[in-house]
Enzyme design. Structure first.
Site, PDB file in Angstrom:
ATOM      1  N   SER A 715     -36.952  -6.384 -48.309  1.00 36.37           N
ATOM      2  CA  SER A 715     -36.194  -7.055 -47.619  1.00 36.37           C
ATOM      3  C   SER A 715     -35.849  -8.240 -48.030  1.00 36.37           C
ATOM      4  CB  SER A 715     -36.627  -6.985 -46.404  1.00 36.37           C
ATOM      5  OG  SER A 715     -37.729  -7.506 -45.790  1.00 36.37           O
ATOM      6  N   LYS A 758     -37.454  -9.279 -36.370  1.00 35.77           N
ATOM      7  CA  LYS A 758     -37.086 -10.216 -37.356  1.00 35.77           C
ATOM      8  C   LYS A 758     -36.294 -11.349 -36.664  1.00 35.77           C
ATOM      9  CE  LYS A 758     -37.626  -7.634 -41.663  1.00 35.77           C
ATOM     10  NZ  LYS A 758     -37.044  -7.025 -42.982  1.00 35.77           N
TER      11      LYS A 758
END
Length: 812
Positions: A715, A758
């Site tokens: 990511s 996140k």
């Protein structure tokens, strides 16, 4: 359905003959020996559930007016009627009984011998069958059926085969009479004196308790030999059934006699021991145990096992080592709630109030519990759900279990699976081992005292395994709704129904849970809390609880919203609220110390004086970058304890030859993402004369701070690509912009996981713009409203879109 009134007559029993008086003014008698002449047309009397045979006396019960009229007309004429059995008794009101399909074509002509009227209008007849006859044509049905009939002549057969059939059927029927409790001994005399094969067959068929269709088959046979052939099979079958029944009764009687004999001998043994002054030790204990077994409502298999074990125990000496083992086993059986369950509280409004009272947020879990109660309200035997709450530490997974148990109205039992390595902890030890005990599942049921408690299996992601077995494999049966109705503990070796038990498991991550076990659970993700949610949780739950636990009241301390927010932002950095409660408790202890020293003045804890209680901020350095710098990008990472911001730093060093170097405990997947980003950048700009030296004369070093912590995953791909592009063009990246997404060699941006965690991490540190993969746009629905109001989300499909957003006009 019963036949319509008036369509059929009933055949009475032999007792009807005894109830018909010999002298009565309404009684009419007719001679038995007068010559019988059958008319061509006879009134038809439908007979239900019986068959009339020639030469047999039969009582008939007539209650319908049409049938009574049939009898009157018959008595006024030839005194003969046709008795024909019905094929099917399941008639509707609209069915026409004159339909030949409902009446057997072969019946018996019956001569009325006696008649008795009753005040209610009904009539009792005594008739005698005179001959077999067959319906050739129906000629009328109003007010009763009439039909043209023909006699069926019997074949004369006196050969040896017929005689053999006759003797065989007669002998077997005599055995049936001996074995039967309903057939009289006088019938044996009649059978033994009968020398007519046809009459013998009719006599036996009349007295056999068989189906109407089978009797009708005998009636329709004109040949005595064939009649006896049909009857021989029926008689043999009935004889086998009677003999089997006698064997079963004999076995039952022997078993009862044996039990009575054992009981009698045991009572004698006790009496002898008392006379000798040698009363058996533990007899009182055994009597109490026997009483408990008799009073307990045990399932059939469990009752049999308990009785068997008690018999074994009663033959042991109390001093024997096996005595304690056997008694402990019985105690466990009797202490378990085999058929004891608590009643679920199905008040949905009450359940919602309890869940809201104890926990802030967690809407998915609350909604699932309300759904379960709603279904349980509509369906009593609904199986308990098996839920798995997954989230970072401190978000309230374990405490939520107690609230759910209270909301549903069930007993609560919790045990931790963390570090468990022995399968016997779940299934128990076999009784062959010294000190063996049941597993935690059975022990929990005993502690709760009900067979439908709420079990919370904590830390299921931290199960271990070694040479003693795999607890995760043992849990496969426990957490499978199709199997746990017969869960068998190794100690008990008896099936216990766990399908009524509600199971809730907790985990911090799913990666370490075996796939078969994960497949049996309904996963509910619990994300970390936002700062605003933490503020509300602190105000509603943490502050009041800590004030009470530290012996204070609202008279001595007050927290302002600004002060609590400073605690959240400067002194805690977590997805949950566990550390937040510790910090609040630390402040309360400071105030409690002052109160104990005599300072009674109320203290207000706000943003300005917070350092007086807690000192300098613990996380003051973990904020946004204060200065812009080329080659530094804010990335986002997912961890077991929630989301985290991840700074990605890069340097382009002169005097190199285009090598790429990564540091900061970077894993293989992240290294490949950096190489893919560098290759795309080099392919895109390597031929540009202005940028060619960047790839040929400089070495690139990418570093991820917090080097002691391992990092991996794809990511950070677009973040590392943006670091390289920032170094290439010499422009810094906005410090309030964060990004996450996987990059391919062609520059495509692929979706990632853990977006909610996140984003919450980005919001905690003040990020105001987050670049995400376009395929993750649907995941924004779970982001809290207050977060979406403060953060701008930019979905992208390609890395060029990322650079256009951060460096407007550079790619033009």
């Amino acid at each position: 359905m019963d036949p319509p009134l008036g369509l059929t007559s009933e055949v009475g029993t032999s007792k009807e003959l005894d109830r018909m008086p010999e002298n009565d003014r309404d009684l009419m008698e007719f001679g038995l020996n007068e010559e019988i002449v059958l008319p061509d047309v006879l009134p038809i009397l439908p007979i239900s559930e019986a068959v009339v045979f020639p030469a047999m006396m039969v009582p008939l019960v007539l209650s319908d007016t049409n049938l009574v009229r049939l009898a009157d007309d018959c008595l006024a004429g030839s005194k003969i009627l046709g008795a024909f059995s019905q094929k099917d008794m399941d008639l509707d009101e609209d069915d026409d009984v004159a339909d030949s399909d409902l009446i057997y074509r072969v019946g018996t002509a019956v001569k009325i011998q006696k008649m008795l009227r009753f005040p209610d209008g009904s009539m009792r007849l005594l008739g005698q069958g005179v001959a077999r006859c067959r319906i050739t044509e129906f000629v009328g049905d109003d007010p009763y059926m009439q039909a043209r009939i023909e006699l069926i002549d019997e074949d004369e057969q006196d050969d040896s085969r017929t005689l053999a059939y006759m003797r065989g059927v007669a002998n077997n029927f005599l055995k049936i009479i001996d074995a039967s409790e309903t057939l009289s001994e006088e019938l044996k005399v009649v059978v033994m004196n009968s020398d007519d094969p046809g009459r013998l067959a009719d006599l036996i068929a009349t007295n056999m308790d068989i189906e109407v269709a089978e009797k009708q088959a005998v009636l329709e046979e004109a040949s005595p030999r064939k009649r006896l052939q049909v009857l021989s099979k029926i008689v043999l079958r009935e004889l086998d059934v009677l003999e089997l029944g006698q064997k079963l009764q004999t076995r039952v009687r022997k078993s009862i006699d044996k039990d009575q004999r054992e009981y009698y001998l045991r009572q004698q043994l006790k009496a002898i021991q008392r006379e000798l002054g040698e009363a058996e030790e533990g007899s009182v204990e055994l009597d109490e145990l026997r009483a408990r077994i008799d009073e307990a409502d045990l399932p059939e298999k469990v009752q049999a096992a308990a009785d068997r074990e008690f018999d074994r125990l009663s033959r042991m000496s109390p001093g024997a080592s096996e005595y304690t083992v056997s008694k402990t086993y019985l105690d466990w059986i009797l202490d378990l709630p085999w058929n004891i369950g608590s009643e679920d509280k199905l008040n949905l409004k009450r359940a919602e109030e309890i869940l809201e009272r104890d926990h802030y947020g967690l809407e998915d879990v609350k909604e699932r519990i309300i759904e379960y109660l709603a279904v349980r309200k509509l369906k009593d035997n609904h199986r308990g759900p098996i839920l798995c709450l997954v989230g970072p530490p401190g978000v309230g997974k374990t405490s939520l279990g107690r609230s759910i148990a209270e909301a549903v109205g069930r007993k609560f039992f919790r045990f931790s699976l963390g570090g468990m390595r022995d399968e016997a902890e779940i299934r128990g030890h076999r009784r062959t081992y010294v000190g063996s005990m049941p597993g935690r599942i059975i022990a929990g049921l005993k502690e709760c005292g009900t067979n439908n408690p709420l079990f919370m299996l904590d830390e299921i992601d931290k199960l271990g395994q070694d040479f003693r077995g795999d607890p995760a494999s043992a849990l496969l049966e426990v957490l499978d709704p199709e199997q746990n109705s017969d869960f068998t503990d190794h100690y008990l070796t008896l099936p216990f129904d766990l399908s009524k038990t509600m199971f809730i498991t907790t985990a911090n991550m799913l990666d370490t849970i075996p796939r078969p076990l994960l497949d049996r659970m309904e996963i509910i993700q619990l994300a970390g809390y936002t700062n605003l949610e933490k503020l509300q949780i602190a105000k509603r739950y943490l502050v009041p609880r800590q004030i009470e636990e530290n012996g204070l009241t609202s008279k001595y301390i007050r927290f302002t919203d600004a002060g609590l927010m400073r605690v959240v932002e400067d002194h805690t950095r977590e997805a949950g609220v566990r550390n937040l409660e510790r910090v609040v408790g630390a402040v309360c202890r400071k105030v409690a110390t002052d109160v104990a020293k005599g300072k009674k003045k109320k203290q207000t804890v706000g943003a300005k004086n917070l350092e007086d209680y807690l000192g300098s901020p613990s996380y003051s350095g973990d904020r946004l970058r204060r200065y812009l710098k080329v080659g530094v990008v804010t990335g986002l990472a997912w961890t077991q304890v929630g989301g985290k911001i991840l700074y990605i730093e890069g340097l382009a060093m002169p005097g190199g030859n285009g090598q790429l170097k990564l540091t900061g405990q970077v894993g293989g997947v992240m290294t490949e993402s950096a190489m893919a980003a560098y290759s795309y950048l080099r392919n895109r700009f390597g031929d540009n004369k202005d940028h060619a030296p960047f790839f040929s004369k400089r070495d690139i070093h990418i570093h991820l701070p917090a080097g002691a912590i391992p990092k991996d995953g794809p990511s950070a791909g677009i973040g590392m690509a943006t670091v390289l592009f920032s170094l290439l063009i010499g422009q810094p990246v906005d410090r309030r912009t964060a990004m996450t997404g996987e990059i391919t060699l062609t520059g495509a941006v692929l979706p990632i996981g853990g977006l909610l965690e996140k984003v919450l991490a980005a919001h905690r540190v003040g990020i105001r713009r987050v670049i995400i993969p376009h395929d993750n746009e649907n995941d924004l629905e779970v982001i809290p409203d207050e977060v979406r109001e403060e953060i701008k989300f930019v979905p992208v499909r390609h890395i060029d879109e990322v650079w256009d957003e951060i460096f407007p006009g550079v790619l033009d």
